[in-house]
Structures are given as C-alpha cells and as structure tokens.
Design a protein around this motif. Structure first.
Motif, PDB file in Angstrom:
ATOM      1  N   ASP A  68       0.872  -1.176   0.000  1.00 40.84           N
ATOM      2  CA  ASP A  68       0.000   0.000   0.000  1.00 40.84           C
ATOM      3  C   ASP A  68       0.912   1.230   0.000  1.00 40.84           C
ATOM      4  O   ASP A  68       1.277   1.762   1.049  1.00 40.84           O
ATOM      5  N   VAL A  69       1.273   1.670  -1.206  1.00 46.44           N
ATOM      6  CA  VAL A  69       2.241   2.753  -1.331  1.00 46.44           C
ATOM      7  C   VAL A  69       1.703   4.046  -0.729  1.00 46.44           C
ATOM      8  O   VAL A  69       2.457   4.828  -0.122  1.00 46.44           O
ATOM      9  N   GLY A  70       0.403   4.312  -0.871  1.00 51.37           N
ATOM     10  CA  GLY A  70      -0.161   5.523  -0.300  1.00 51.37           C
ATOM     11  C   GLY A  70      -0.007   5.576   1.212  1.00 51.37           C
ATOM     12  O   GLY A  70       0.351   6.628   1.776  1.00 51.37           O
ATOM     13  N   ARG A  71      -0.255   4.468   1.881  1.00 53.37           N
ATOM     14  CA  ARG A  71      -0.098   4.432   3.333  1.00 53.37           C
ATOM     15  C   ARG A  71       1.361   4.575   3.728  1.00 53.37           C
ATOM     16  O   ARG A  71       1.687   5.265   4.707  1.00 53.37           O
ATOM     17  N   LEU A  72       2.262   3.955   2.975  1.00 52.94           N
ATOM     18  CA  LEU A  72       3.682   4.056   3.295  1.00 52.94           C
ATOM     19  C   LEU A  72       4.188   5.475   3.070  1.00 52.94           C
ATOM     20  O   LEU A  72       5.022   5.978   3.842  1.00 52.94           O
ATOM     21  N   ARG A  73       3.704   6.141   2.039  1.00 55.55           N
ATOM     22  CA  ARG A  73       4.100   7.534   1.811  1.00 55.55           C
ATOM     23  C   ARG A  73       3.661   8.436   2.962  1.00 55.55           C
ATOM     24  O   ARG A  73       4.406   9.319   3.392  1.00 55.55           O
ATOM     25  N   LEU A  74       2.454   8.215   3.456  1.00 60.02           N
ATOM     26  CA  LEU A  74       1.991   9.006   4.591  1.00 60.02           C
ATOM     27  C   LEU A  74       2.839   8.745   5.835  1.00 60.02           C
ATOM     28  O   LEU A  74       3.131   9.662   6.612  1.00 60.02           O
ATOM     29  N   ALA A  75       3.230   7.492   6.034  1.00 56.21           N
ATOM     30  CA  ALA A  75       4.078   7.162   7.180  1.00 56.21           C
ATOM     31  C   ALA A  75       5.445   7.842   7.072  1.00 56.21           C
ATOM     32  O   ALA A  75       5.995   8.320   8.071  1.00 56.21           O
ATOM     33  N   LEU A  76       5.999   7.918   5.864  1.00 53.91           N
ATOM     34  CA  LEU A  76       7.286   8.588   5.685  1.00 53.91           C
ATOM     35  C   LEU A  76       7.164  10.088   5.928  1.00 53.91           C
ATOM     36  O   LEU A  76       8.055  10.713   6.523  1.00 53.91           O
ATOM     37  N   ALA A  77       6.067  10.689   5.463  1.00 53.87           N
ATOM     38  CA  ALA A  77       5.884  12.136   5.646  1.00 53.87           C
ATOM     39  C   ALA A  77       5.649  12.501   7.106  1.00 53.87           C
ATOM     40  O   ALA A  77       5.911  13.642   7.503  1.00 53.87           O
ATOM     41  N   ALA A  78       5.133  11.580   7.913  1.00 58.39           N
ATOM     42  CA  ALA A  78       4.834  11.873   9.311  1.00 58.39           C
ATOM     43  C   ALA A  78       6.054  11.768  10.215  1.00 58.39           C
ATOM     44  O   ALA A  78       5.995  12.195  11.376  1.00 58.39           O
ATOM     45  N   LEU A  79       7.168  11.226   9.726  1.00 60.46           N
ATOM     46  CA  LEU A  79       8.368  11.099  10.547  1.00 60.46           C
ATOM     47  C   LEU A  79       9.056  12.451  10.706  1.00 60.46           C
ATOM     48  O   LEU A  79       8.818  13.391   9.946  1.00 60.46           O
ATOM     49  N   GLU A  80       9.922  12.532  11.705  1.00 62.79           N
ATOM     50  CA  GLU A  80      10.721  13.743  11.871  1.00 62.79           C
ATOM     51  C   GLU A  80      11.720  13.838  10.719  1.00 62.79           C
ATOM     52  O   GLU A  80      12.521  12.923  10.501  1.00 62.79           O
ATOM     53  N   LEU A  81      11.668  14.944   9.984  1.00 61.33           N
ATOM     54  CA  LEU A  81      12.457  15.088   8.771  1.00 61.33           C
ATOM     55  C   LEU A  81      13.682  15.949   9.027  1.00 61.33           C
ATOM     56  O   LEU A  81      13.665  16.845   9.876  1.00 61.33           O
ATOM     57  N   PRO A  82      14.766  15.702   8.279  1.00 58.66           N
ATOM     58  CA  PRO A  82      15.934  16.592   8.383  1.00 58.66           C
ATOM     59  C   PRO A  82      15.564  18.005   7.916  1.00 58.66           C
ATOM     60  O   PRO A  82      14.846  18.188   6.938  1.00 58.66           O
ATOM     61  N   ARG A  83      16.064  18.986   8.610  1.00 52.58           N
ATOM     62  CA  ARG A  83      15.812  20.389   8.268  1.00 52.58           C
ATOM     63  C   ARG A  83      17.097  21.180   8.433  1.00 52.58           C
ATOM     64  O   ARG A  83      18.054  20.721   9.059  1.00 52.58           O
ATOM     65  N   GLY A  84      17.081  22.381   7.862  1.00 50.86           N
ATOM     66  CA  GLY A  84      18.216  23.266   7.992  1.00 50.86           C
ATOM     67  C   GLY A  84      18.261  23.943   9.343  1.00 50.86           C
ATOM     68  O   GLY A  84      17.408  23.725  10.217  1.00 50.86           O
ATOM     69  N   ALA A  85      19.272  24.794   9.530  1.00 46.80           N
ATOM     70  CA  ALA A  85      19.429  25.481  10.808  1.00 46.80           C
ATOM     71  C   ALA A  85      18.264  26.408  11.102  1.00 46.80           C
ATOM     72  O   ALA A  85      17.919  26.638  12.264  1.00 46.80           O
ATOM     73  N   ASP A  86      17.630  26.948  10.069  1.00 45.70           N
ATOM     74  CA  ASP A  86      16.485  27.841  10.248  1.00 45.70           C
ATOM     75  C   ASP A  86      15.157  27.100  10.155  1.00 45.70           C
ATOM     76  O   ASP A  86      14.117  27.720   9.961  1.00 45.70           O
ATOM     77  N   ARG A  87      15.199  25.768  10.262  1.00 44.93           N
ATOM     78  CA  ARG A  87      14.010  24.913  10.200  1.00 44.93           C
ATOM     79  C   ARG A  87      13.360  24.943   8.827  1.00 44.93           C
ATOM     80  O   ARG A  87      12.208  24.570   8.656  1.00 44.93           O
ATOM     81  N   GLN A  88      14.101  25.382   7.809  1.00 44.72           N
ATOM     82  CA  GLN A  88      13.601  25.385   6.446  1.00 44.72           C
ATOM     83  C   GLN A  88      13.542  23.948   5.931  1.00 44.72           C
ATOM     84  O   GLN A  88      14.489  23.179   6.079  1.00 44.72           O
ATOM     85  N   LEU A  89      12.421  23.583   5.325  1.00 43.29           N
ATOM     86  CA  LEU A  89      12.258  22.249   4.756  1.00 43.29           C
ATOM     87  C   LEU A  89      12.713  22.296   3.305  1.00 43.29           C
ATOM     88  O   LEU A  89      12.070  22.918   2.457  1.00 43.29           O
ATOM     89  N   SER A  90      13.865  21.670   3.027  1.00 41.43           N
ATOM     90  CA  SER A  90      14.433  21.616   1.680  1.00 41.43           C
ATOM     91  C   SER A  90      14.385  20.177   1.187  1.00 41.43           C
ATOM     92  O   SER A  90      14.806  19.257   1.901  1.00 41.43           O
ATOM     93  N   ILE A  91      13.889  19.992  -0.026  1.00 40.45           N
ATOM     94  CA  ILE A  91      13.692  18.661  -0.589  1.00 40.45           C
ATOM     95  C   ILE A  91      14.395  18.596  -1.932  1.00 40.45           C
ATOM     96  O   ILE A  91      14.179  19.450  -2.804  1.00 40.45           O
ATOM     97  N   ALA A  92      15.255  17.609  -2.103  1.00 32.98           N
ATOM     98  CA  ALA A  92      15.954  17.389  -3.363  1.00 32.98           C
ATOM     99  C   ALA A  92      15.175  16.385  -4.200  1.00 32.98           C
ATOM    100  O   ALA A  92      14.638  15.401  -3.679  1.00 32.98           O
ATOM    101  N   VAL A  93      15.114  16.629  -5.499  1.00 31.92           N
ATOM    102  CA  VAL A  93      14.448  15.742  -6.448  1.00 31.92           C
ATOM    103  C   VAL A  93      15.449  15.401  -7.539  1.00 31.92           C
ATOM    104  O   VAL A  93      16.045  16.296  -8.145  1.00 31.92           O
TER     105      VAL A  93
END
Length: 470
Positions: free
Chosen positions: A68-93
C-alpha cells in the motif's frame, strides 16, 4: 527510548502497509538490513537467519505481493524530517536509473542517462528511471529523509510527472503537519536536466520555491520597457538580452556575496532578478498551451569558485530561483542549499552499492517497484535507528561520534537493534514442496519489448528525462 518507540512504530506501520505476502516481504526487508556485507543477490538473502522462509517464498512475494504505497508515503511524511538550521524544509528531487540493458522481455524500459566512467562521454542505457524526493539536512551529511519514489514510464512527460509528484508530496506534508499555512515555502532543489522554467509555471499556485541548475548557454531577458518612437503598435514583451555566456550583457548585480569555503576557497555569488526566457510554442511543454505564452520571471544566481576538489578547473555555475525579487534573497544561503543536493547522491550510492537496489534481475517493472519501496523502508529504518546504534568500526576506520554515524555503520549493528524491537511477522507454517512443473509441459517464449523513447529534444526543452548520477 523515544528512538526505539519511533522505530518500532514505523515497523508496525510498514507491516500494516503490506496487505498481501506481508510476512515474506517484511522478513525480506530485515534480511537486507541484517546481511553481513553488501547485498549481491536475492537468493543469498533467504539464507539469513531473520529470513525464515525459502527463496521461493521470497520470489513469490515480489511477484504476487502488494504494498500500500499511499499508506507508506503518509508514514514517511509523518516522521521527523531533516531540516536546515532555520528549520527550512528543503527537498531534493533527482532521477537514478536501474540499468536493464539486456532485459528484452522487460516492458516499460527507457533510455536512461548514464555517464561513461572511461572518457566522460555522456551515454544512455536501457533501464527503469526512478525519480526520488528526499528531505535534506543543514550540514554536510550522507543522510537524507527519502519521502517518495516514482518510476517514469515511456509515455510520461518528465516535467508533468515532477509537478504532480511535488503537488502530492505537499499534500501529504500538510496532512502530516509538517507544513502549515504561514510557514516558509518548501524549497525544492533540482539539478540540470529539469525544465525548471516550466515547473515554475506549473507550480505557480503552490507554496513552493524552486532552485535548480541551468545551462551556461541560456539567454534570458530583462522586463520589457515602453515602445520607442511615435508610431502606434504592440508593446514589446521582452527587454534587453541577458546572455549567460557573455559577461558584456550582464549589468551590475542586485546582490553580491564574497566568502571563503573550506573546499572551494574564495567563492563569489551574484544575483539578478526579474529575468525571464523567451518561450516558443515549438518547445514541448508549451505546444498545447492555450492563449499567449506566459512571462515566467525568476532570479539568476552566478557562482564562481577558486578551485574544485581534485584540482579540477572551476567552471561558472548558474542557478535559477523561482522567486523573481532578488532583493529578498540571501544569495550566500542559496548556493549553500544547492550544495546540499549532492547528499542525495550518497543515498543513491548506498541504495545501489550496499542495499542492492539494482542487483535483482526482475522481469516486470511492478516487481521492481515493490523492491524499490522495500529498500526505501529499509533506509528509513536505518535513519530511525541512528540514536540506538553503536560505532562498530573496522580497525582501519576512524571513530565517529554517535551523531555522525554513516548508514553503513548503523547497518552493521542493526541485527542487535532488531532483536530489541522484535518483529510483527508471523512464523512460517509447516509445508512440503509442490509437485513442480508437469513432465513434458512447455511454455511459450516470453514476449520481447522494445526500449521506449522519451520525448525528443524538439518536443521537450529539457534534455529528455531528468538525469541522476549512478
């Protein structure tokens, strides 16, 4: 203890996202994490003690299992994510290929970008391209938070696929509480090969900012002025040219920053705002555009360094930022964030060389999708297990602080962590081998599939599928 709870909760969520062949798929992930050394083949994983089923059950799980890829994607998004020093959320694609040059019976293959390691000539290889989105940290690191993976098909428009992936990821981040109204816009960092100008237009209604590398032979234009002369007529749409390769066309920069970097020496960054390219309908993404072609403005950032690692000759680097107001930029911060994009290359290398992303010789792309998502889940478990891991270094390796352990060192001790967190997988039931193929039975040859083609350069302003390094 919080790290143990978070890891255990994610493992339970992963098991719940496996509605079919859950036990075999889950134990396959544990076998990847607990194997001693790099993954070299799937049958070898079935010999691990944590994999309590045979190799036949493993292949059956990849062929007939379900995630269930949709459920797994939601689980990944709900985890604590790496952020910058200013708490900016930067995502590489970026895109990484799964080479399958000799798999004539495998459908949905494309000509994927692959650099030649012998003479540096760019080449392509038939395979399955996977576009990965991962959250970046604030400093130099080999860790990223993988959030999504999408396989690009032969009939897909890479720019449209990227825009849809970013929209869906933003929706999941909102649902998980990672981004709320009033927070800084999410920054997406891309390498060359993406049509970042068209992406800026497609995502103009979304709370995102785009930062990407562009070719040094591009031509931009300043905002148009008023029509000259007393004769009536249409007002001009494009101002004076800004040729990236000709410094004579560069006016004084809006902002300029000079600093020193421990790897590149003296670094000079300059930026100009309110620049736009001249779009044409013969370019792929704009062929079916209704009405007049838009004016897509952004900010150009020019970066010049003193030297590169390995005594390589430095080349100017041009970046495009989707925010046109150059005065609102911290030009020194922009190029440092772009450098963090290369952390995703460490993730690609670890997934392929250690976890064996491209090792299995699977026939169908749906099986490859299941294997890729299992490795995304495995990499996420290693990231969650960092606070619980010990530095099991080799005698010739330097000791590392607990906060600087690499994914490979965390994996060395994961078998101990697994014994603590346990497993939700059920033990296998007693069974006996099947009768096998009946005597004298034959099977028809598998159908052959030609390698699909991306949109040509005539149809797509970018150079085909967005590229990623091996």
């Amino acid at each position: 203890m919080s790290g143990l709870v978070e890891l255990s909760s994610f493992r339970m969520e992963l098991f719940g996202a496996l509605p079919r062949r859950a036990d075999a798929l889950f134990e396959l992930v544990d076998a990847v994490l607990c194997a001693d050394g790099p993954v070299v083949s799937l049958p070898e994983l079935s010999l691990e003690s944590v994999h309590r089923r045979g190799h036949g059950a493993m292949y059956d799980a990849l062929a007939n299992g379900r995630i269930d890829v949709g459920r797994l994607r939601l689980a990944l998004a709900a985890l604590e994510l790496p952020r910058g020093a200013d708490r900016q959320l930067s995502i590489a694609v970026d895109v990484t290929p799964w080479p399958r040059p000799d798999a004539e019976c495998s459908p949905a293959r494309l000509h994927c970008y692959r650099p030649c390691r012998c003479d540096g000539v760019r080449q392509t290889i038939p395979g399955w391209p996977y576009q990965v989105a991962a959250a970046l940290g604030g400093g130099r690191s080999s860790w990223t938070g993988v959030l999504d993976a999408v396989r690009i098909g032969p009939g897909d428009d890479p720019t449209a696929v990227t825009a849809a992936q970013i929209r869906d990821l933003l929706e999941r981040l909102r649902e998980a509480g990672q981004w709320r109204d009033g927070d800084p816009e999410v920054l997406f960092v891309l390498d060359s090969g993406y049509d970042i100008v068209r992406l800026t237009w497609l995502l103009r209604e979304e709370p995102v900012r785009l930062l990407g590398r562009i070719r040094s032979d591009r031509v931009m234009h300043h905002p148009a002025g008023r029509r000259k002369g007393p004769w009536p007529g249409r007002q001009p749409r494009h101002g004076e040219e800004f040729r990236l390769a000709h410094s004579a066309t560069h006016p004084d920069p809006v902002q300029e920053s000079a600093t020193r970097h421990d790897r590149f020496g003296a670094v000079t960054a300059r930026c100009w705002g309110r620049l736009h390219p001249k779009l044409e309908r013969r370019q792929g993404g704009w062929t079916g555009h209704e009405g007049e072609l838009p004016i897509v403005e952004g900010t150009l950032v020019h970066l010049v360094v003193e030297h590169l690692p390995g005594n390589r000759d430095p080349k100017p680097l041009w970046l495009w930022h989707s925010v046109p107001d150059a005065t609102a930029h911290d030009v020194d911060r922009l190029w440092r964030i772009f450098l963090r994009r290369f952390d995703l290359e460490h993730t690609f290398r670890f997934l392929k060389q250690t976890l064996g992303l491209t090792r299995p010789r699977l026939r169908h792309p749906e099986q490859a999708d299941r294997w890729a998502w299992l490795l995304v889940a495995a990499h996420t478990q290693l990231r969650l297990a960092r606070p619980l891991a010990e530095d099991l270094r080799r005698p010739w390796e330097k000791p590392l602080d607990p906060g600087r352990l690499t994914p490979a060192r965390v994996r060395r001790g994961y078998h101990r962590i697994r014994r603590i967190v346990g497993t939700p997988a059920n033990p296998p039931k007693a069974t006996r081998p099947g009768p096998g193929r009946p005597t004298g039975s034959t099977s028809a040859p598998a159908p052959r599939h030609p390698v699909g083609k991306n949109q040509s350069k005539k149809d797509n302003p970018s150079t085909g599928t967005p590229r990623g390094n091996l």
